[in-house]
Design a protein around this motif. Structure first.
Motif, PDB file in Angstrom:
ATOM      1  N   LEU A 158       0.718  -1.315   0.520  1.00 23.37           N
ATOM      2  CA  LEU A 158       0.220   0.476   0.464  1.00 23.37           C
ATOM      3  C   LEU A 158       1.045   1.397   0.255  1.00 23.37           C
ATOM      4  O   LEU A 158       2.367   1.083   0.638  1.00 23.37           O
ATOM      5  CB  LEU A 158      -0.792  -0.240   1.143  1.00 23.37           C
ATOM      6  CG  LEU A 158      -2.094  -1.134   1.334  1.00 23.37           C
ATOM      7  CD1 LEU A 158      -2.542  -1.362   2.124  1.00 23.37           C
ATOM      8  CD2 LEU A 158      -2.560  -0.653   0.591  1.00 23.37           C
ATOM      9  N   PRO A 159       0.555   2.474  -0.442  1.00 21.36           N
ATOM     10  CA  PRO A 159       1.098   3.838  -0.069  1.00 21.36           C
ATOM     11  C   PRO A 159       2.109   3.965   1.852  1.00 21.36           C
ATOM     12  O   PRO A 159       1.379   3.709   2.049  1.00 21.36           O
ATOM     13  CB  PRO A 159      -0.140   4.672  -0.142  1.00 21.36           C
ATOM     14  CG  PRO A 159      -0.773   4.105  -1.407  1.00 21.36           C
ATOM     15  CD  PRO A 159      -1.287   2.536  -0.784  1.00 21.36           C
ATOM     16  N   HIS A 217       0.352  -2.537   7.926  1.00 21.05           N
ATOM     17  CA  HIS A 217      -0.763  -1.536   8.003  1.00 21.05           C
ATOM     18  C   HIS A 217      -1.383  -0.444   8.595  1.00 21.05           C
ATOM     19  O   HIS A 217      -1.406  -0.807   9.586  1.00 21.05           O
ATOM     20  CB  HIS A 217      -1.669  -2.643   7.743  1.00 21.05           C
ATOM     21  CG  HIS A 217      -0.995  -3.643   6.659  1.00 21.05           C
ATOM     22  ND1 HIS A 217      -2.383  -3.375   5.281  1.00 21.05           N
ATOM     23  CD2 HIS A 217      -0.749  -5.197   6.373  1.00 21.05           C
ATOM     24  CE1 HIS A 217      -1.263  -4.321   4.432  1.00 21.05           C
ATOM     25  NE2 HIS A 217      -1.055  -5.193   4.940  1.00 21.05           N
ATOM     26  N   ARG A 218      -1.261   0.173   8.155  1.00 26.96           N
ATOM     27  CA  ARG A 218      -1.853   1.716   9.019  1.00 26.96           C
ATOM     28  C   ARG A 218      -3.262   2.952   8.458  1.00 26.96           C
ATOM     29  O   ARG A 218      -3.565   2.603   6.443  1.00 26.96           O
ATOM     30  CB  ARG A 218      -0.656   2.745   8.826  1.00 26.96           C
ATOM     31  CG  ARG A 218       0.081   2.135   9.626  1.00 26.96           C
ATOM     32  CD  ARG A 218       0.385   2.401  10.980  1.00 26.96           C
ATOM     33  NE  ARG A 218       1.196   3.174  11.223  1.00 26.96           N
ATOM     34  CZ  ARG A 218       1.151   4.312  12.403  1.00 26.96           C
ATOM     35  NH1 ARG A 218       1.060   3.748  13.540  1.00 26.96           N
ATOM     36  NH2 ARG A 218       2.278   5.490  12.131  1.00 26.96           N
ATOM     37  N   GLY A 219      -4.222   2.649   9.102  1.00 29.67           N
ATOM     38  CA  GLY A 219      -5.334   4.028   8.761  1.00 29.67           C
ATOM     39  C   GLY A 219      -4.615   4.752   8.870  1.00 29.67           C
ATOM     40  O   GLY A 219      -4.191   5.677   9.057  1.00 29.67           O
ATOM     41  N   GLY A 260      -7.615   5.443   2.801  1.00 24.75           N
ATOM     42  CA  GLY A 260      -7.404   5.477   3.797  1.00 24.75           C
ATOM     43  C   GLY A 260      -5.968   5.094   3.930  1.00 24.75           C
ATOM     44  O   GLY A 260      -6.358   4.504   5.480  1.00 24.75           O
ATOM     45  N   ARG A 261      -5.739   3.827   3.662  1.00 27.55           N
ATOM     46  CA  ARG A 261      -5.175   2.645   4.197  1.00 27.55           C
ATOM     47  C   ARG A 261      -3.150   2.901   4.009  1.00 27.55           C
ATOM     48  O   ARG A 261      -3.178   3.553   2.153  1.00 27.55           O
ATOM     49  CB  ARG A 261      -5.582   1.191   3.605  1.00 27.55           C
ATOM     50  CG  ARG A 261      -6.999   1.300   3.547  1.00 27.55           C
ATOM     51  CD  ARG A 261      -7.860  -0.477   3.443  1.00 27.55           C
ATOM     52  NE  ARG A 261      -6.818  -0.498   1.889  1.00 27.55           N
ATOM     53  CZ  ARG A 261      -7.205  -1.909   1.330  1.00 27.55           C
ATOM     54  NH1 ARG A 261      -6.420  -2.632   2.510  1.00 27.55           N
ATOM     55  NH2 ARG A 261      -6.674  -2.163  -0.029  1.00 27.55           N
ATOM     56  N   PHE A 262      -2.622   3.048   4.550  1.00 29.53           N
ATOM     57  CA  PHE A 262      -1.348   2.900   3.984  1.00 29.53           C
ATOM     58  C   PHE A 262      -0.475   1.461   4.744  1.00 29.53           C
ATOM     59  O   PHE A 262      -0.903   0.866   5.483  1.00 29.53           O
ATOM     60  CB  PHE A 262      -0.252   3.793   4.873  1.00 29.53           C
ATOM     61  CG  PHE A 262      -1.107   5.608   4.446  1.00 29.53           C
ATOM     62  CD1 PHE A 262      -1.176   5.884   3.727  1.00 29.53           C
ATOM     63  CD2 PHE A 262      -2.398   5.588   4.910  1.00 29.53           C
ATOM     64  CE1 PHE A 262      -1.598   7.357   3.040  1.00 29.53           C
ATOM     65  CE2 PHE A 262      -3.044   6.466   4.770  1.00 29.53           C
ATOM     66  CZ  PHE A 262      -2.793   7.314   4.014  1.00 29.53           C
ATOM     67  N   ALA A 263       0.878   1.322   4.422  1.00 28.27           N
ATOM     68  CA  ALA A 263       2.247   0.487   4.569  1.00 28.27           C
ATOM     69  C   ALA A 263       3.246   1.535   4.934  1.00 28.27           C
ATOM     70  O   ALA A 263       3.450   1.774   4.066  1.00 28.27           O
ATOM     71  CB  ALA A 263       1.749  -1.008   4.360  1.00 28.27           C
ATOM     72  N   GLU A 264       4.113   0.382   6.241  1.00 34.34           N
ATOM     73  CA  GLU A 264       5.261   1.049   6.459  1.00 34.34           C
ATOM     74  C   GLU A 264       6.021  -0.411   6.598  1.00 34.34           C
ATOM     75  O   GLU A 264       5.462  -1.562   7.902  1.00 34.34           O
ATOM     76  CB  GLU A 264       5.176   2.256   7.079  1.00 34.34           C
ATOM     77  CG  GLU A 264       4.854   2.411   8.500  1.00 34.34           C
ATOM     78  CD  GLU A 264       4.163   3.801   9.382  1.00 34.34           C
ATOM     79  OE1 GLU A 264       5.704   4.376   8.656  1.00 34.34           O
ATOM     80  OE2 GLU A 264       3.730   4.330   9.641  1.00 34.34           O
ATOM     81  N   HIS A 265       7.086   0.305   6.797  1.00 34.25           N
ATOM     82  CA  HIS A 265       8.807  -1.179   7.475  1.00 34.25           C
ATOM     83  C   HIS A 265       8.422  -0.749   9.072  1.00 34.25           C
ATOM     84  O   HIS A 265       8.600   0.261   8.881  1.00 34.25           O
ATOM     85  CB  HIS A 265       9.887  -1.609   5.924  1.00 34.25           C
ATOM     86  CG  HIS A 265       8.912  -2.046   5.543  1.00 34.25           C
ATOM     87  ND1 HIS A 265       9.252  -0.863   3.631  1.00 34.25           N
ATOM     88  CD2 HIS A 265       8.717  -3.073   4.722  1.00 34.25           C
ATOM     89  CE1 HIS A 265       9.072  -1.784   2.733  1.00 34.25           C
ATOM     90  NE2 HIS A 265       9.399  -3.304   3.323  1.00 34.25           N
ATOM     91  N   LEU A 266       9.065  -1.531   9.750  1.00 32.39           N
ATOM     92  CA  LEU A 266       8.993  -1.539  11.012  1.00 32.39           C
ATOM     93  C   LEU A 266      10.171  -1.232  11.404  1.00 32.39           C
ATOM     94  O   LEU A 266      10.566  -1.963  10.540  1.00 32.39           O
ATOM     95  CB  LEU A 266       8.093  -2.691  11.655  1.00 32.39           C
ATOM     96  CG  LEU A 266       8.936  -2.647  13.758  1.00 32.39           C
ATOM     97  CD1 LEU A 266       7.569  -1.751  13.685  1.00 32.39           C
ATOM     98  CD2 LEU A 266       8.192  -4.128  14.365  1.00 32.39           C
TER      99      LEU A 266
END
Length: 281
Positions: A158-159, A217-219, A260-266
């Motif tokens: 996701l973005p 995953h983040r909102g 409204g959905r995002f993702a990032e690496h921990l």
């Protein structure tokens, strides 16, 4: 502390309610890594200075007979106490104080930890106080996200959150220099903890990096919470423009991800430890 800046009680005003939802966790297993590195066995006492809502205090409490979380922000400590109740942690207590108040009548500790909080303190003064508070061969611990980490090898599904555009928006509202309580941080926060701890008399330095990399995953609400959990964009800084800022922030997030959905690496977690030398007082 950073040149030209002095601590004040508004540094994180209004941020406590957003902290747990907004901040990414430390890398999985950071607590076990520290316990192994220091040979923790359920004995002794832990002091977490600048503990905020107790993230590190509660993760490490099981390795000690008692854990003490200390912070000058009473809202942060109230949140920490609530989290302790939810997690069933019964050997933790909470003290309202600044690092500069140490030793503050708190007694002796096996480990004193600063998790992304040491840079807010008068570091030479605080390091000298901690050295005196530690038991023989006790440890000063600094925990933070790993800075300057390499690019992740796997793409995100996701973005990723538009942090650069969010930073631009914050500066448009609050000015070009990073805000911190009632003051500003013209040169950012401080580093080179190794030099400070060497001056204080600590030795036996060790560094451990706990891998991250997991996709989180983040909102949109999570990213808003992250922004308001930060000292440089704490809610009180926006005054009567807070609602307007949040509307603009959510518009930036919709542009980056309409659903409204995002993702990032921990990120990896960096743990640095120093020991109190034998014979030191």
């Amino acid at each position: 502390m950073p040149d030209g800046w002095r601590w004040d009680s508004t540094l994180f005003r209004g941020s406590a309610a957003y902290y747990e939802r907004g901040r990414l966790p430390y890398a999985p297993g950071f607590d076990a890594t520290l316990a192994t590195a220091l040979g923790l066995d359920g004995r002794g006492r832990l002091l977490d200075v600048g503990c905020g809502p107790g993230v590190v205090t509660l993760a490490l409490a099981r390795f000690f007979a008692e854990a003490v979380g200390m912070d000058p922000d009473e809202d942060m400590l109230a949140e920490a106490q609530r989290r302790a109740g939810r997690r069933g942690v019964t050997n933790a207590r909470w003290v309202t104080a600044r690092a500069e108040d140490l030793p503050a009548g708190l007694g002796e500790f096996r480990v004193v930890v600063f998790a992304q909080s040491f840079h807010w303190t008068e570091r030479d003064r605080v390091a000298a106080a901690v050295l005196r508070m530690l038991e023989p061969q006790g440890a000063f611990v600094h925990i933070s996200d790993l800075k300057n980490r390499p690019a992740e090898p796997t793409p995100l599904p996701l973005p990723d959150p538009p942090y650069a555009r969010i930073g631009d928006l914050v500066r448009r509202y609050l000015g070009p220099v990073r805000r911190a309580g009632q003051g500003t941080l013209a040169d950012g926060t401080l580093g080179r903890e190794d030099l400070v701890l060497a001056r204080a008399g600590f030795g036996d330095f060790e560094r451990h990096v706990v891998p991250g990399g997991e996709v989180v995953h983040r909102g949109a609400d999570d990213i808003v919470a992250y922004v308001f959990s930060r000292s440089d964009s704490a809610p009180h800084l926006f005054g009567d423009r807070l609602g307007e800022f949040e509307r603009d922030l959510r518009a930036v997030l919709r542009q980056a991800s309409p659903d409204g959905r995002f993702a990032e690496h921990l990120p990896p977690t960096e743990i640095m430890t120093w020991r109190k030398p034998r014979g030191a007082r």
